[in-house]
Motif scaffolding. Structure first.
Motif, PDB file in Angstrom:
ATOM      1  N   GLU A 144       0.825  -1.013  -0.213  1.00  9.20           N
ATOM      2  CA  GLU A 144      -0.001  -0.098   0.015  1.00  9.20           C
ATOM      3  C   GLU A 144       0.811   1.114  -0.001  1.00  9.20           C
ATOM      4  O   GLU A 144       1.891   0.963   0.501  1.00  9.20           O
ATOM      5  CB  GLU A 144      -0.887   0.038   1.179  1.00  9.20           C
ATOM      6  CG  GLU A 144      -2.218   0.486   1.202  1.00  9.20           C
ATOM      7  CD  GLU A 144      -3.014   0.671   2.611  1.00  9.20           C
ATOM      8  OE1 GLU A 144      -2.229   1.194   3.300  1.00  9.20           O
ATOM      9  OE2 GLU A 144      -3.743   0.078   2.696  1.00  9.20           O
ATOM     10  N   ASN A 145       0.492   2.351  -0.636  1.00 16.16           N
ATOM     11  CA  ASN A 145       1.186   3.528  -0.789  1.00 16.16           C
ATOM     12  C   ASN A 145       1.663   4.133   0.795  1.00 16.16           C
ATOM     13  O   ASN A 145       1.114   3.897   1.730  1.00 16.16           O
ATOM     14  CB  ASN A 145       0.436   4.477  -1.291  1.00 16.16           C
ATOM     15  CG  ASN A 145       0.236   4.035  -2.692  1.00 16.16           C
ATOM     16  OD1 ASN A 145       0.807   3.416  -3.237  1.00 16.16           O
ATOM     17  ND2 ASN A 145      -0.625   5.030  -3.633  1.00 16.16           N
ATOM     18  N   SER A 146       3.005   4.763   0.755  1.00 16.62           N
ATOM     19  CA  SER A 146       3.305   5.204   2.032  1.00 16.62           C
ATOM     20  C   SER A 146       4.529   6.195   1.582  1.00 16.62           C
ATOM     21  O   SER A 146       5.368   6.049   0.765  1.00 16.62           O
ATOM     22  CB  SER A 146       3.916   4.082   2.964  1.00 16.62           C
ATOM     23  OG  SER A 146       4.964   4.501   3.729  1.00 16.62           O
ATOM     24  N   VAL A 181       6.421  -4.783   7.054  1.00 13.79           N
ATOM     25  CA  VAL A 181       5.055  -5.041   5.980  1.00 13.79           C
ATOM     26  C   VAL A 181       4.117  -4.075   6.147  1.00 13.79           C
ATOM     27  O   VAL A 181       3.559  -4.055   7.289  1.00 13.79           O
ATOM     28  CB  VAL A 181       4.779  -6.455   6.349  1.00 13.79           C
ATOM     29  CG1 VAL A 181       3.602  -6.907   5.132  1.00 13.79           C
ATOM     30  CG2 VAL A 181       5.686  -7.509   6.188  1.00 13.79           C
ATOM     31  N   ARG A 182       3.717  -3.747   5.157  1.00 17.07           N
ATOM     32  CA  ARG A 182       2.408  -2.951   5.068  1.00 17.07           C
ATOM     33  C   ARG A 182       1.296  -3.351   4.117  1.00 17.07           C
ATOM     34  O   ARG A 182       1.857  -3.883   2.899  1.00 17.07           O
ATOM     35  CB  ARG A 182       2.513  -1.500   4.529  1.00 17.07           C
ATOM     36  CG  ARG A 182       1.133  -0.506   4.237  1.00 17.07           C
ATOM     37  CD  ARG A 182       1.210   0.862   4.244  1.00 17.07           C
ATOM     38  NE  ARG A 182       1.438   1.518   5.311  1.00 17.07           N
ATOM     39  CZ  ARG A 182       1.594   2.730   5.595  1.00 17.07           C
ATOM     40  NH1 ARG A 182       1.318   3.649   4.856  1.00 17.07           N
ATOM     41  NH2 ARG A 182       1.862   3.389   6.849  1.00 17.07           N
ATOM     42  N   HIS A 183       0.323  -3.770   4.666  1.00 17.29           N
ATOM     43  CA  HIS A 183      -0.651  -4.451   3.604  1.00 17.29           C
ATOM     44  C   HIS A 183      -2.036  -3.687   3.985  1.00 17.29           C
ATOM     45  O   HIS A 183      -2.745  -3.428   5.139  1.00 17.29           O
ATOM     46  CB  HIS A 183      -0.860  -5.954   4.028  1.00 17.29           C
ATOM     47  CG  HIS A 183      -1.320  -6.733   2.915  1.00 17.29           C
ATOM     48  ND1 HIS A 183      -2.961  -6.895   2.570  1.00 17.29           N
ATOM     49  CD2 HIS A 183      -0.746  -7.410   1.943  1.00 17.29           C
ATOM     50  CE1 HIS A 183      -2.825  -7.659   1.735  1.00 17.29           C
ATOM     51  NE2 HIS A 183      -1.828  -8.078   1.093  1.00 17.29           N
ATOM     52  N   GLU A 210      -3.960  -2.218  12.772  1.00 18.60           N
ATOM     53  CA  GLU A 210      -3.142  -1.674  13.615  1.00 18.60           C
ATOM     54  C   GLU A 210      -1.936  -0.951  13.036  1.00 18.60           C
ATOM     55  O   GLU A 210      -1.843  -1.214  11.854  1.00 18.60           O
ATOM     56  CB  GLU A 210      -2.530  -2.809  14.667  1.00 18.60           C
ATOM     57  CG  GLU A 210      -3.271  -2.985  15.706  1.00 18.60           C
ATOM     58  CD  GLU A 210      -2.556  -2.850  17.173  1.00 18.60           C
ATOM     59  OE1 GLU A 210      -1.834  -1.631  17.261  1.00 18.60           O
ATOM     60  OE2 GLU A 210      -2.917  -3.604  17.959  1.00 18.60           O
ATOM     61  N   HIS A 211      -1.302   0.220  13.518  1.00 16.75           N
ATOM     62  CA  HIS A 211       0.002   0.685  12.957  1.00 16.75           C
ATOM     63  C   HIS A 211       0.782   1.139  14.149  1.00 16.75           C
ATOM     64  O   HIS A 211       0.773   2.139  14.766  1.00 16.75           O
ATOM     65  CB  HIS A 211      -0.509   2.014  12.159  1.00 16.75           C
ATOM     66  CG  HIS A 211       0.462   2.713  11.268  1.00 16.75           C
ATOM     67  ND1 HIS A 211       1.809   2.242  11.431  1.00 16.75           N
ATOM     68  CD2 HIS A 211       0.422   3.565  10.388  1.00 16.75           C
ATOM     69  CE1 HIS A 211       2.449   3.133  10.448  1.00 16.75           C
ATOM     70  NE2 HIS A 211       1.874   3.995  10.042  1.00 16.75           N
ATOM     71  N   PRO A 212       1.548  -0.093  14.756  1.00 18.63           N
ATOM     72  CA  PRO A 212       2.030   0.221  15.948  1.00 18.63           C
ATOM     73  C   PRO A 212       3.021   1.394  15.990  1.00 18.63           C
ATOM     74  O   PRO A 212       3.096   2.123  17.159  1.00 18.63           O
ATOM     75  CB  PRO A 212       2.610  -1.133  16.413  1.00 18.63           C
ATOM     76  CG  PRO A 212       2.563  -2.025  15.187  1.00 18.63           C
ATOM     77  CD  PRO A 212       1.305  -1.234  14.384  1.00 18.63           C
ATOM     78  N   PRO A 253      -0.905  12.418  11.758  1.00 18.37           N
ATOM     79  CA  PRO A 253      -0.020  11.258  11.571  1.00 18.37           C
ATOM     80  C   PRO A 253       0.347  11.530  10.035  1.00 18.37           C
ATOM     81  O   PRO A 253       1.623  10.776   9.482  1.00 18.37           O
ATOM     82  CB  PRO A 253      -0.941  10.054  11.621  1.00 18.37           C
ATOM     83  CG  PRO A 253      -2.283  10.548  11.120  1.00 18.37           C
ATOM     84  CD  PRO A 253      -2.403  11.518  11.844  1.00 18.37           C
ATOM     85  N   GLY A 254      -0.226  12.163   9.216  1.00 20.85           N
ATOM     86  CA  GLY A 254      -0.189  12.481   7.810  1.00 20.85           C
ATOM     87  C   GLY A 254      -0.284  11.206   6.935  1.00 20.85           C
ATOM     88  O   GLY A 254      -0.661   9.977   7.632  1.00 20.85           O
ATOM     89  N   PRO A 255      -0.873  11.022   5.825  1.00 18.09           N
ATOM     90  CA  PRO A 255      -1.029  12.152   5.020  1.00 18.09           C
ATOM     91  C   PRO A 255      -2.196  13.079   5.382  1.00 18.09           C
ATOM     92  O   PRO A 255      -3.091  12.619   5.701  1.00 18.09           O
ATOM     93  CB  PRO A 255      -0.815  11.788   3.437  1.00 18.09           C
ATOM     94  CG  PRO A 255      -1.289  10.606   3.594  1.00 18.09           C
ATOM     95  CD  PRO A 255      -1.082   9.768   4.974  1.00 18.09           C
TER      96      PRO A 255
HETATM   97  N1   CP Z   1       1.575   7.978   8.787  1.00 15.67           N
HETATM   98  C1   CP Z   1       1.626   7.233   7.805  1.00 15.67           C
HETATM   99  O1   CP Z   1       1.516   5.957   7.952  1.00 15.67           O
HETATM  100  O2   CP Z   1       1.890   7.832   6.751  1.00 15.67           O
HETATM  101  P1   CP Z   1       2.496   7.123   5.309  1.00 15.67           P
HETATM  102  O3   CP Z   1       1.177   6.461   4.967  1.00 15.67           O
HETATM  103  O4   CP Z   1       2.898   8.036   4.507  1.00 15.67           O
HETATM  104  O5   CP Z   1       3.559   6.179   5.500  1.00 15.67           O
END
Ligand code: CP
Length: 314
Positions: free
Chosen positions: A50-52, A103-105, A131-133, A259-261
């Protein structure tokens, strides 16, 4: 612990240990001190389905500052596009013997599932709305540095709570550290049963922001709304967007977080976001590198200890 999958599994003492180490790394980062021995000889693979911007960049920087060999998998160009499953991809990478897998999913629970299939340490960089610990940990470090403590604070989390893994991890972390949490947002964006987590729920910003120490704003996560009701941005900003008039109801020294974006003019007025006397948004990004350094340092220590017990060379 072997993995960092969620805040749910962490004890308050483990949170404090990680934040203390991250605090030191934050100071050392400011002074340009590297610690390339910490992850020397270890391989870190970043898999982002997923985008980040922030999470991916800061995990990469954190690994490099600690001396890991860091590889970013370009998932858009991977064999996932040819129909390979997440688990087959993970097993393939596992066979190349990485030590840390970030990992991001988009699916909730996908990172936990993957962690059961590999024999390296797995760090959850955000899974669906679950979660996003590391985000919650970097938020906690930012709050602790700005307020001098991480307990008995009044903290408002505002906006799209229902689709937010950031909100979920923060509610758990800030609750474990004995803060008073208020959730403010439209009832349509409030998850059912959320009061079981010991939070107060408001649908009025003026009432909810009264005398809070911390105001945490969230983005409308349209990508997770599955065709459900999406509010008009203009109406949303009018009722729930943070502007000077609404912020005036918080404590005079309340900090503003995101937290952004972020979407300026939707959940937050750009002037508030840029106000260096109130907004700690860039500090959050800075703390993100330090927290990810601390998380990987601690997991690598456990990994090395486990391998030593099993007489496996690192
Ligand atoms: N806060 C955060 O997870 O930003 P990104 O999606 O840009 O990683």
């Amino acid at each position: 612990a072997r993995h960092l999958l969620g805040i749910e599994q962490l004890h308050p003492l483990e949170i404090t240990t990680l934040l203390d180490l991250a605090d030191t790394y934050a100071d050392h980062n400011t002074r340009g001190l590297a610690h390339r021995e910490v992850l020397a000889g270890l391989t870190q693979i970043n898999m982002f389905f997923e985008n980040s911007t922030r999470t991916q960049a800061s995990f990469e920087l954190a690994g490099k500052r600690l001396g890991a060999d860091v590889m970013n998998m370009g998932m858009q160009a991977s064999s996932i596009k040819k129909g390979e499953t997440l688990i087959d991809t993970a097993l393939t990478l596992n066979a190349m013997r990485p030590d840390l897998l970030v990992v991001r999913h988009p699916q909730s629970g996908a990172v936990d599932l993957l962690a059961q299939k590999v024999n390296c340490a797995v760090l959850n960089a955000g899974d669906g709305r679950h979660e996003h610990p590391t985000q919650a940990l970097l938020d906690a470090l930012t709050i602790r540095r700005a307020k001098g403590r991480l307990h008995r604070l009044n903290i408002a989390i505002c906006g799209d709570i229902a689709h937010s893994r950031v909100a979920r991890s923060n509610i758990m972390l800030l609750g474990k550290m004995e803060n008073r949490i208020r959730l403010i947002g439209p009832p349509t964006l409030m998850p059912a049963g959320i009061t079981d987590f010991g939070v107060e729920v408001y649908d009025d910003m003026v009432k909810g922001l009264q005398d809070v120490d911390v105001v945490m704003m969230l983005r409308l996560q349209k990508e997770r709304m599955d065709g459900g009701f999406i509010p008009s941005e203009r109406e949303y900003f009018h009722r729930y967007g943070l502007d000077a008039a609404k912020l005036a109801h918080a404590k005079p020294d309340a900090i503003v977080m995101h937290p952004g974006p972020m979407n300026r003019g939707v959940e937050i007025d750009g002037t508030i976001a840029d106000d260096i006397n109130r907004s700690v948004i860039q500090k959050q990004v800075e703390m993100g590198v330090a927290v990810r350094m601390a998380a990987m340092d601690l997991l690598a220590r456990n990994l090395r200890a486990a391998r030593q017990d099993n007489n496996v060379m690192v």
